[in-house]
Design a protein around this motif. Structure first.
Motif, PDB file in Angstrom:
ATOM      1  N   THR A  79       0.831  -1.205   0.000  1.00  0.00           N
ATOM      2  CA  THR A  79       0.000   0.000   0.000  1.00  0.00           C
ATOM      3  C   THR A  79       0.866   1.256   0.000  1.00  0.00           C
ATOM      4  O   THR A  79       0.547   2.220  -0.692  1.00  0.00           O
ATOM      5  N   ASN A  80       1.961   1.231   0.741  1.00  0.00           N
ATOM      6  CA  ASN A  80       2.880   2.379   0.741  1.00  0.00           C
ATOM      7  C   ASN A  80       3.498   2.580  -0.634  1.00  0.00           C
ATOM      8  O   ASN A  80       3.614   3.709  -1.115  1.00  0.00           O
ATOM      9  N   SER A  81       3.937   1.492  -1.252  1.00  0.00           N
ATOM     10  CA  SER A  81       4.560   1.598  -2.579  1.00  0.00           C
ATOM     11  C   SER A  81       3.600   2.189  -3.592  1.00  0.00           C
ATOM     12  O   SER A  81       3.963   3.083  -4.367  1.00  0.00           O
ATOM     13  N   ILE A  82       2.366   1.716  -3.577  1.00  0.00           N
ATOM     14  CA  ILE A  82       1.380   2.207  -4.544  1.00  0.00           C
ATOM     15  C   ILE A  82       1.040   3.668  -4.264  1.00  0.00           C
ATOM     16  O   ILE A  82       0.947   4.485  -5.194  1.00  0.00           O
ATOM     17  N   LEU A  83       0.869   4.009  -2.984  1.00  0.00           N
ATOM     18  CA  LEU A  83       0.562   5.407  -2.651  1.00  0.00           C
ATOM     19  C   LEU A  83       1.698   6.347  -3.056  1.00  0.00           C
ATOM     20  O   LEU A  83       1.448   7.442  -3.560  1.00  0.00           O
ATOM     21  N   GLN A  84       2.933   5.941  -2.824  1.00  0.00           N
ATOM     22  CA  GLN A  84       4.054   6.790  -3.219  1.00  0.00           C
ATOM     23  C   GLN A  84       4.085   6.979  -4.729  1.00  0.00           C
ATOM     24  O   GLN A  84       4.277   8.101  -5.218  1.00  0.00           O
ATOM     25  N   LYS A  85       3.883   5.899  -5.475  1.00  0.00           N
ATOM     26  CA  LYS A  85       3.845   6.009  -6.935  1.00  0.00           C
ATOM     27  C   LYS A  85       2.711   6.924  -7.378  1.00  0.00           C
ATOM     28  O   LYS A  85       2.878   7.765  -8.267  1.00  0.00           O
ATOM     29  N   LYS A  86       1.565   6.760  -6.738  1.00  0.00           N
ATOM     30  CA  LYS A  86       0.389   7.537  -7.104  1.00  0.00           C
ATOM     31  C   LYS A  86       0.616   9.025  -6.883  1.00  0.00           C
ATOM     32  O   LYS A  86       0.378   9.840  -7.782  1.00  0.00           O
ATOM     33  N   TRP A  87       1.117   9.397  -5.703  1.00  0.00           N
ATOM     34  CA  TRP A  87       1.287  10.817  -5.409  1.00  0.00           C
ATOM     35  C   TRP A  87       2.452  11.425  -6.159  1.00  0.00           C
ATOM     36  O   TRP A  87       2.448  12.617  -6.473  1.00  0.00           O
ATOM     37  N   ARG A  88       3.464  10.641  -6.486  1.00  0.00           N
ATOM     38  CA  ARG A  88       4.553  11.162  -7.337  1.00  0.00           C
ATOM     39  C   ARG A  88       4.038  11.439  -8.741  1.00  0.00           C
ATOM     40  O   ARG A  88       4.410  12.433  -9.368  1.00  0.00           O
ATOM     41  N   TRP A  89       3.172  10.550  -9.237  1.00  0.00           N
ATOM     42  CA  TRP A  89       2.601  10.754 -10.567  1.00  0.00           C
ATOM     43  C   TRP A  89       1.693  11.987 -10.567  1.00  0.00           C
ATOM     44  O   TRP A  89       1.711  12.779 -11.499  1.00  0.00           O
ATOM     45  N   ILE A  90       0.912  12.145  -9.504  1.00  0.00           N
ATOM     46  CA  ILE A  90      -0.003  13.292  -9.417  1.00  0.00           C
ATOM     47  C   ILE A  90       0.786  14.594  -9.422  1.00  0.00           C
ATOM     48  O   ILE A  90       0.453  15.532 -10.150  1.00  0.00           O
ATOM     49  N   VAL A  91       1.849  14.677  -8.626  1.00  0.00           N
ATOM     50  CA  VAL A  91       2.627  15.916  -8.582  1.00  0.00           C
ATOM     51  C   VAL A  91       3.331  16.152  -9.912  1.00  0.00           C
ATOM     52  O   VAL A  91       3.454  17.289 -10.369  1.00  0.00           O
ATOM     53  N   HIS A  92       3.777  15.102 -10.561  1.00  0.00           N
ATOM     54  CA  HIS A  92       4.390  15.240 -11.884  1.00  0.00           C
ATOM     55  C   HIS A  92       3.379  15.840 -12.864  1.00  0.00           C
ATOM     56  O   HIS A  92       3.707  16.728 -13.647  1.00  0.00           O
ATOM     57  N   THR A  93       2.155  15.360 -12.790  1.00  0.00           N
ATOM     58  CA  THR A  93       1.107  15.858 -13.677  1.00  0.00           C
ATOM     59  C   THR A  93       0.711  17.283 -13.313  1.00  0.00           C
ATOM     60  O   THR A  93       0.471  18.105 -14.198  1.00  0.00           O
ATOM     61  N   LEU A  94       0.660  17.600 -12.029  1.00  0.00           N
ATOM     62  CA  LEU A  94       0.282  18.950 -11.611  1.00  0.00           C
ATOM     63  C   LEU A  94       1.331  19.989 -11.987  1.00  0.00           C
ATOM     64  O   LEU A  94       1.008  21.171 -12.133  1.00  0.00           O
TER      65      LEU A  94
END
Length: 166
Positions: A79-94
């Protein structure tokens, strides 16, 4: 990968590196945009734990907790790995320019009810729920995304309380 896991000539640290680079990366490819469920997280974690136990040659009769297994192998809960990937992708997109379609898609929030039989939560609603846990709004997160050091602290806060329930 079973022949590699069973090979006694390969050091277990090398096997862990192979697991991280070949198995885990393929397994979690695109996980940042998955709409996660508890069942999905549990199945992924079971598979990862099974692979790690094979690498370390831990048999079913030997009792070892998941936390000890992760500590030995330097892993963290899925869950930590997926959340980190998710929020890194979101900030990259933002951080992209405004006319970018991916950035516009993050701001799109459909209103109304979903069709019968569809899950009540959407991917976007899970973002808002996760941000509410650290008392932050979507607008604040978008503004904070431009500051890399503050954003790392946000991601750390989002992922810090995960995995204790396993």
């Amino acid at each position: 990968m079973r022949p590699v896991w069973n090979n006694q000539n390969i050091h277990w640290k090398t096997k862990i590196r192979l697991f991280n680079t070949n198995v885990k990366t393929v397994l979690l490819y695109g996980a940042e945009i998955w709409k996660r469920t508890r069942r999905l997280d549990q199945s992924l974690q079971v598979f990862i734990n099974k692979c790690l136990r094979q690498v370390l040659r831990i048999r079913w009769s030997e009792k070892i907790s998941n936390q000890d297994l992760w500590a030995r192998t330097g892993q963290q809960p899925v869950t930590n790995s997926i959340l980190q990937k998710k929020w890194r992708w979101i900030v990259h997109t933002l951080r992209r320019t405004q006319p970018n379609i991916a950035r516009q898609a993050l701001d799109w929030n459909p209103q109304g009810q979903r069709r019968k039989g569809r899950p009540t939560n959407s991917w976007r609603r899970t973002l808002d729920t996760e941000l509410r846990k650290i008392r932050m709004s979507w607008g604040e997160a978008k503004a904070m995304a431009m500051d890399r050091t503050r954003w790392r602290a946000v991601v750390k806060a989002l992922c810090s309380d995960r995995g204790e329930e396993d």
